[in-house]
Design a protein around this motif. Structure first.
Motif, PDB file in Angstrom:
ATOM      1  N   MET A  48       0.835  -1.184   0.000  1.00 42.76           N
ATOM      2  CA  MET A  48       0.000   0.000   0.000  1.00 42.76           C
ATOM      3  C   MET A  48       0.878   1.245   0.000  1.00 42.76           C
ATOM      4  O   MET A  48       1.910   1.287   0.650  1.00 42.76           O
ATOM      5  N   SER A  49       0.452   2.255  -0.734  1.00 40.22           N
ATOM      6  CA  SER A  49       1.236   3.479  -0.854  1.00 40.22           C
ATOM      7  C   SER A  49       0.483   4.658  -0.253  1.00 40.22           C
ATOM      8  O   SER A  49      -0.745   4.648  -0.154  1.00 40.22           O
ATOM      9  N   PHE A  50       1.235   5.678   0.121  1.00 35.09           N
ATOM     10  CA  PHE A  50       0.680   6.841   0.798  1.00 35.09           C
ATOM     11  C   PHE A  50       0.710   8.048  -0.132  1.00 35.09           C
ATOM     12  O   PHE A  50       1.690   8.270  -0.846  1.00 35.09           O
ATOM     13  N   LEU A  51      -0.362   8.832  -0.114  1.00 31.77           N
ATOM     14  CA  LEU A  51      -0.447  10.031  -0.938  1.00 31.77           C
ATOM     15  C   LEU A  51       0.231  11.184  -0.205  1.00 31.77           C
ATOM     16  O   LEU A  51      -0.246  11.611   0.848  1.00 31.77           O
ATOM     17  N   PRO A  52       1.330  11.713  -0.740  1.00 28.29           N
ATOM     18  CA  PRO A  52       2.077  12.754  -0.031  1.00 28.29           C
ATOM     19  C   PRO A  52       1.525  14.148  -0.317  1.00 28.29           C
ATOM     20  O   PRO A  52       0.749  14.359  -1.251  1.00 28.29           O
ATOM     21  N   SER A  53       1.939  15.091   0.497  1.00 26.56           N
ATOM     22  CA  SER A  53       1.725  16.515   0.234  1.00 26.56           C
ATOM     23  C   SER A  53       3.100  17.136   0.019  1.00 26.56           C
ATOM     24  O   SER A  53       4.119  16.491   0.283  1.00 26.56           O
ATOM     25  N   PRO A  54       3.179  18.377  -0.449  1.00 25.95           N
ATOM     26  CA  PRO A  54       4.500  18.997  -0.633  1.00 25.95           C
ATOM     27  C   PRO A  54       5.339  19.042   0.636  1.00 25.95           C
ATOM     28  O   PRO A  54       6.570  19.060   0.564  1.00 25.95           O
ATOM     29  N   GLY A  55       4.685  19.014   1.809  1.00 25.43           N
ATOM     30  CA  GLY A  55       5.440  19.141   3.051  1.00 25.43           C
ATOM     31  C   GLY A  55       5.492  17.906   3.917  1.00 25.43           C
ATOM     32  O   GLY A  55       6.089  17.935   4.996  1.00 25.43           O
ATOM     33  N   HIS A  56       4.865  16.791   3.475  1.00 25.63           N
ATOM     34  CA  HIS A  56       4.826  15.608   4.337  1.00 25.63           C
ATOM     35  C   HIS A  56       4.599  14.366   3.487  1.00 25.63           C
ATOM     36  O   HIS A  56       3.745  14.359   2.595  1.00 25.63           O
ATOM     37  N   LEU A  57       5.360  13.284   3.761  1.00 32.88           N
ATOM     38  CA  LEU A  57       5.265  12.067   2.959  1.00 32.88           C
ATOM     39  C   LEU A  57       3.927  11.361   3.117  1.00 32.88           C
ATOM     40  O   LEU A  57       3.530  10.569   2.260  1.00 32.88           O
ATOM     41  N   LEU A  58       3.217  11.620   4.212  1.00 26.86           N
ATOM     42  CA  LEU A  58       1.905  11.015   4.420  1.00 26.86           C
ATOM     43  C   LEU A  58       0.771  11.995   4.146  1.00 26.86           C
ATOM     44  O   LEU A  58      -0.397  11.634   4.270  1.00 26.86           O
ATOM     45  N   GLY A  59       1.113  13.218   3.808  1.00 28.72           N
ATOM     46  CA  GLY A  59       0.091  14.234   3.597  1.00 28.72           C
ATOM     47  C   GLY A  59      -0.612  14.646   4.874  1.00 28.72           C
ATOM     48  O   GLY A  59      -1.660  15.292   4.841  1.00 28.72           O
ATOM     49  N   ALA A  60      -0.033  14.289   6.034  1.00 24.77           N
ATOM     50  CA  ALA A  60      -0.709  14.534   7.312  1.00 24.77           C
ATOM     51  C   ALA A  60      -0.743  16.008   7.684  1.00 24.77           C
ATOM     52  O   ALA A  60      -1.636  16.449   8.415  1.00 24.77           O
ATOM     53  N   ASP A  61       0.222  16.788   7.189  1.00 23.74           N
ATOM     54  CA  ASP A  61       0.325  18.184   7.619  1.00 23.74           C
ATOM     55  C   ASP A  61      -0.853  19.036   7.164  1.00 23.74           C
ATOM     56  O   ASP A  61      -1.068  20.133   7.689  1.00 23.74           O
ATOM     57  N   LEU A  62      -1.641  18.555   6.207  1.00 28.26           N
ATOM     58  CA  LEU A  62      -2.768  19.326   5.699  1.00 28.26           C
ATOM     59  C   LEU A  62      -4.062  19.065   6.473  1.00 28.26           C
ATOM     60  O   LEU A  62      -5.053  19.760   6.267  1.00 28.26           O
ATOM     61  N   TRP A  63      -4.051  18.069   7.353  1.00 25.89           N
ATOM     62  CA  TRP A  63      -5.229  17.755   8.156  1.00 25.89           C
ATOM     63  C   TRP A  63      -5.129  18.437   9.522  1.00 25.89           C
ATOM     64  O   TRP A  63      -4.035  18.796   9.954  1.00 25.89           O
ATOM     65  N   PRO A  64      -6.244  18.625  10.239  1.00 25.44           N
ATOM     66  CA  PRO A  64      -6.193  19.193  11.597  1.00 25.44           C
ATOM     67  C   PRO A  64      -5.365  18.324  12.535  1.00 25.44           C
ATOM     68  O   PRO A  64      -5.098  17.147  12.248  1.00 25.44           O
ATOM     69  N   GLY A  65      -4.975  18.886  13.674  1.00 29.22           N
ATOM     70  CA  GLY A  65      -4.047  18.227  14.586  1.00 29.22           C
ATOM     71  C   GLY A  65      -4.470  16.849  15.036  1.00 29.22           C
ATOM     72  O   GLY A  65      -3.662  15.913  15.058  1.00 29.22           O
ATOM     73  N   ASP A  66      -5.763  16.665  15.415  1.00 30.36           N
ATOM     74  CA  ASP A  66      -6.188  15.354  15.902  1.00 30.36           C
ATOM     75  C   ASP A  66      -6.155  14.311  14.795  1.00 30.36           C
ATOM     76  O   ASP A  66      -5.849  13.139  15.033  1.00 30.36           O
ATOM     77  N   LEU A  67      -6.444  14.725  13.559  1.00 31.00           N
ATOM     78  CA  LEU A  67      -6.398  13.791  12.441  1.00 31.00           C
ATOM     79  C   LEU A  67      -4.958  13.494  12.031  1.00 31.00           C
ATOM     80  O   LEU A  67      -4.662  12.389  11.567  1.00 31.00           O
TER      81      LEU A  67
END
Length: 320
Positions: free
Chosen positions: A1-20
């Protein structure tokens, strides 16, 4: 399984709110990701990372094309294929994910039976747009390899995912009967009679729940609720319909393989929602010309389609 990245994070987590962000990062450390687990961010990267393979003996000729990983870090049999699967996040909207989906027990309608779910952003625009752009990159890549145009932008606002409940199988009738007898539902009087050969049940959609400590356990689909934050493991379902007189555009859909509920601390119980989705008419099989740019599989050998998993996810291996 692969993860969809964002420009600032390999998991794209930085674009979601803190709890997510915490939920997303609980599954895997970005420092442990391998190359095949990092979804490309450009068409140039995608060319090196994935390819389109064609299964010449697939029962459904419209779905004989697979988006597969190009290189993997572990030795595999030369005839093994690993379809690209991606981890998608969103809030659950409408869903119908029971063992037999929207099937009403009519064997004549086996081809139309699907399990389905829809997820949306719930206002998290940046994170959602990032996921949509990654998914459309894969659709564009497949279109370029197949040399068949897409009818429109494939993924937009809501994401609708579905998988077939039954598939046609090309194997011996006795083997089919043995598989039916070994099914856990074979002796259950509450389960409707399954369609006869060549139809075969594809099995349940795996539904899990993540605990606060990060552990994941199986749950029943009745415990899902509209508005739940979920993680979906999905594969690309490439559909190409051609005939002798015209060429129809290709489509790239998403087929869910696993759904994980990640409850938030502030979640309150909500009523379980169900939907009745429209019946899907089965198109007639069509003839596919060969493409020199695609990897073609030898129909005389026994190719297997494998699923790669990450972290806690089990590896599922099944014939195409």
């Amino acid at each position: 399984m692969s993860f969809l990245p964002s420009p600032g994070h390999l998991l794209g987590a930085d674009l979601w709110p803190g709890d997510l962000q915490t939920i997303i990062q609980n599954h895997v450390s970005i420092h442990q990701l391998q190359q095949w687990e990092c979804f490309p961010t450009s068409l140039c990267h995608m060319i090196e990372w994935a390819t389109v393979a064609r299964h010449l003996t697939a029962p459904d000729r419209r779905r004989s094309h697979l988006l597969v990983y190009k290189t993997l870090p572990i030795p595999e049999p030369c005839d093994a294929l690993y379809p690209v699967s991606v981890r998608i996040y969103g809030f659950l909207d409408k869903f119908c994910v029971s063992d037999f989906g929207n099937w009403n027990g009519d064997c004549a309608r086996a081809a139309c039976a699907v399990q389905s779910l829809t997820i949306n952003s719930m206002g998290n625009t940046a994170a959602w747009r990032n996921q949509i752009e990654c998914l459309n990159l894969a659709a564009t890549f497949a279109s370029c390899i197949l040399k068949i145009p897409l009818p429109s932008v494939q993924f937009r606002h809501h994401l609708h995912l579905q998988r077939k409940v039954f598939s046609k199988r090309l194997f011996d009738l006795q083997e089919s009967q043995a598989a039916r007898n070994n099914s856990p539902h074979a002796q259950n009087a509450h389960i409707p009679k399954l369609p006869e050969y060549p139809w075969e049940w594809n099995g349940p959609l795996e539904i899990l729940e993540m605990q606060q400590d990060g552990n994941v356990t199986p749950i029943h689909e009745l415990l899902l609720s509209r508005g739940d934050f979920v993680e979906i493991d999905a594969e690309f379902d490439l559909v190409v319909a051609r005939n002798y007189y015209s060429q129809s555009p290709a489509t790239a859909d998403l087929a869910p393989q696993q759904a994980t509920n990640a409850p938030l601390a502030t979640n309150s119980p909500t009523e379980v929602q169900r939907i009745q989705i429209n019946q899907i008419s089965e198109e007639q099989p069509s003839v596919h010309p060969s493409e020199s740019t695609m990897q073609e599989l030898d129909p005389s050998s026994s190719q297997l389609t494998h699923r790669h998993s990450t972290g806690f996810m089990p590896v599922n291996t099944a014939p195409l």
